[in-house]
Design a protein around this motif. Structure first.
Motif, PDB file in Angstrom:
ATOM      1  N   GLN A   6       0.810  -1.135   0.155  1.00 38.94           N
ATOM      2  CA  GLN A   6      -0.067   0.074   0.022  1.00 38.94           C
ATOM      3  C   GLN A   6       0.986   1.315   0.021  1.00 38.94           C
ATOM      4  O   GLN A   6       1.972   1.273   0.551  1.00 38.94           O
ATOM      5  CB  GLN A   6      -0.820  -0.099   1.267  1.00 38.94           C
ATOM      6  N   THR A  20      -5.795   9.736  -2.975  1.00 35.20           N
ATOM      7  CA  THR A  20      -5.806   8.612  -3.543  1.00 35.20           C
ATOM      8  C   THR A  20      -4.852   7.663  -2.847  1.00 35.20           C
ATOM      9  O   THR A  20      -3.818   8.013  -2.700  1.00 35.20           O
ATOM     10  CB  THR A  20      -5.752   8.503  -5.076  1.00 35.20           C
ATOM     11  N   VAL A  21      -5.249   6.328  -2.419  1.00 32.34           N
ATOM     12  CA  VAL A  21      -4.500   5.426  -1.956  1.00 32.34           C
ATOM     13  C   VAL A  21      -4.476   4.089  -2.838  1.00 32.34           C
ATOM     14  O   VAL A  21      -5.584   3.874  -3.465  1.00 32.34           O
ATOM     15  CB  VAL A  21      -5.056   5.081  -0.525  1.00 32.34           C
ATOM     16  N   TYR A  22      -3.167   3.575  -2.738  1.00 30.18           N
ATOM     17  CA  TYR A  22      -3.036   2.308  -3.926  1.00 30.18           C
ATOM     18  C   TYR A  22      -2.652   1.171  -3.038  1.00 30.18           C
ATOM     19  O   TYR A  22      -1.972   1.159  -2.106  1.00 30.18           O
ATOM     20  CB  TYR A  22      -1.916   2.991  -4.699  1.00 30.18           C
ATOM     21  N   CYS A  23      -3.092   0.112  -3.883  1.00 28.04           N
ATOM     22  CA  CYS A  23      -2.785  -1.213  -3.105  1.00 28.04           C
ATOM     23  C   CYS A  23      -2.319  -2.139  -4.605  1.00 28.04           C
ATOM     24  O   CYS A  23      -3.296  -2.248  -5.347  1.00 28.04           O
ATOM     25  CB  CYS A  23      -4.237  -1.745  -2.578  1.00 28.04           C
ATOM     26  N   ASN A  24      -0.897  -2.356  -4.322  1.00 23.28           N
ATOM     27  CA  ASN A  24      -0.645  -3.255  -5.415  1.00 23.28           C
ATOM     28  C   ASN A  24       0.072  -4.573  -5.247  1.00 23.28           C
ATOM     29  O   ASN A  24       0.509  -4.964  -4.026  1.00 23.28           O
ATOM     30  CB  ASN A  24       0.574  -2.157  -6.129  1.00 23.28           C
ATOM     31  N   TRP A  34     -11.424  -3.382   0.936  1.00 27.24           N
ATOM     32  CA  TRP A  34     -11.104  -2.082   1.688  1.00 27.24           C
ATOM     33  C   TRP A  34     -11.664  -2.080   3.112  1.00 27.24           C
ATOM     34  O   TRP A  34     -12.900  -2.320   2.983  1.00 27.24           O
ATOM     35  CB  TRP A  34     -11.317  -0.942   0.950  1.00 27.24           C
ATOM     36  N   ASP A  71      -4.563  -5.137  -8.546  1.00 30.69           N
ATOM     37  CA  ASP A  71      -4.268  -3.983  -8.022  1.00 30.69           C
ATOM     38  C   ASP A  71      -5.504  -3.167  -7.567  1.00 30.69           C
ATOM     39  O   ASP A  71      -6.599  -3.572  -8.485  1.00 30.69           O
ATOM     40  CB  ASP A  71      -3.049  -3.041  -8.618  1.00 30.69           C
ATOM     41  N   SER A  72      -5.355  -2.238  -6.904  1.00 23.81           N
ATOM     42  CA  SER A  72      -6.823  -1.346  -6.324  1.00 23.81           C
ATOM     43  C   SER A  72      -6.433  -0.037  -6.113  1.00 23.81           C
ATOM     44  O   SER A  72      -5.439   0.267  -5.745  1.00 23.81           O
ATOM     45  CB  SER A  72      -7.610  -2.066  -5.565  1.00 23.81           C
ATOM     46  N   SER A  73      -7.396   0.840  -6.157  1.00 26.36           N
ATOM     47  CA  SER A  73      -7.307   2.120  -5.622  1.00 26.36           C
ATOM     48  C   SER A  73      -8.504   2.825  -4.838  1.00 26.36           C
ATOM     49  O   SER A  73      -9.717   2.004  -5.095  1.00 26.36           O
ATOM     50  CB  SER A  73      -6.623   3.287  -6.884  1.00 26.36           C
ATOM     51  N   HIS A  75     -10.082   6.329  -3.919  1.00 29.18           N
ATOM     52  CA  HIS A  75     -10.129   7.753  -4.028  1.00 29.18           C
ATOM     53  C   HIS A  75     -10.969   8.514  -2.967  1.00 29.18           C
ATOM     54  O   HIS A  75     -12.232   7.724  -3.038  1.00 29.18           O
ATOM     55  CB  HIS A  75     -10.372   8.223  -5.417  1.00 29.18           C
ATOM     56  N   CYS A  89      -6.188  -2.693   2.729  1.00 34.36           N
ATOM     57  CA  CYS A  89      -6.670  -3.515   1.680  1.00 34.36           C
ATOM     58  C   CYS A  89      -6.413  -4.769   1.895  1.00 34.36           C
ATOM     59  O   CYS A  89      -5.352  -5.254   2.706  1.00 34.36           O
ATOM     60  CB  CYS A  89      -5.910  -2.997   0.321  1.00 34.36           C
TER      61      CYS A  89
END
Lengths: 109, 113
Positions: A6, A20-24, A34, A71-73, A75, A89
């Motif tokens: 994250q 925006t937060v990212y999850c990869n 989430w 992956d996910s985001s 916002h 996440c």
């Protein structure tokens, strides 16, 4: 071992800003969740996404699952102090979930 | 709404004591999980169970055991508590389906002195 990264790890913004937060991951997940967690409490589910490319909206929060389901985001529009918390996440596969380390969000009034 | 409850919110124990943490869910979920959460280490899976009397080791089972005698109840046991088991313990449950949405309890903050 499946890993979820994250970013950012910490985020401090003013009320009214967007973020925006990212999850990869390099792994494919059958679903992604989430959660938001407040200090001293358990994580509370915000959303589950299951289809590649899926977009879900929850008031000011928009969640997107990547086309490849890796992956996910998340916002947030016009953040409010009540959005403050730890955002986690989690990717689901084979009956278990892999959790990211979380993004700690602070929204200042 | 799914409800997962944990027997204690805060617990203080001494080194060497046997500690029982209980978790109850009211949604007839097949699957139940125990995690611990520590700063910088995230959520780590201790044990999980797919059915009554079934248990599977997670990533960090050492020093812990579990019991699932009834579908709605999943207990975590610290046989001989140690200071490195001071942590936030979280229980979760889920139904068996393709997407693994887990629902969490409020957590038990355990301090071992």
């Amino acid at each position: 071992t499946q890993l979820l990264e994250q970013s950012p790890q910490f985020l401090s913004i003013q009320e009214g800003e967007n973020l925006t937060v990212y999850c990869n991951s390099s792994s494919v997940f059958s679903s992604l969740q989430w959660y938001r967690q407040e200090p001293g409490e358990g994580p509370v589910l915000l959303v589950t996404v299951v289809t590649g490319g899926e977009v879900k909206k929850l008031k000011r929060l928009t969640f997107q699952f990547g086309d490849a389901r890796k992956d996910s985001s998340l916002h947030i529009t016009a953040a409010q102090p009540g959005d403050t918390g730890l955002y986690l996440c989690a990717g689901g596969n084979a009956g278990k979930s892999t959790f990211g380390d979380g993004t700690t969000l602070t929204v200042k009034p | 709404d799914v409800k997962v409850t944990q027997s204690s919110r805060y617990l203080v124990k001494r080194t060497g004591e046997k500690v029982f943490l209980e978790c109850v869910q009211d949604m007839d979920h097949e699957n139940m999980f125990w995690y611990r959460q520590d700063p910088g280490l995230g959520l780590r899976l201790i044990y999980f169970s797919y059915d009554v009397k079934m248990k599977e080791k997670g990533d960090i089972p050492e020093g812990y055991s579990v019991s699932r005698e009834k579908k709605e109840r999943f207990s975590l046991i610290l046989e001989s508590a140690s200071t490195n088991q001071t942590s936030m313990y979280l229980c979760a449950s889920s139904i068996t389906q393709r997407w693994q949405t887990q629902y969490f309890g409020p957590g038990t903050r355990l301090l071992v002195l």
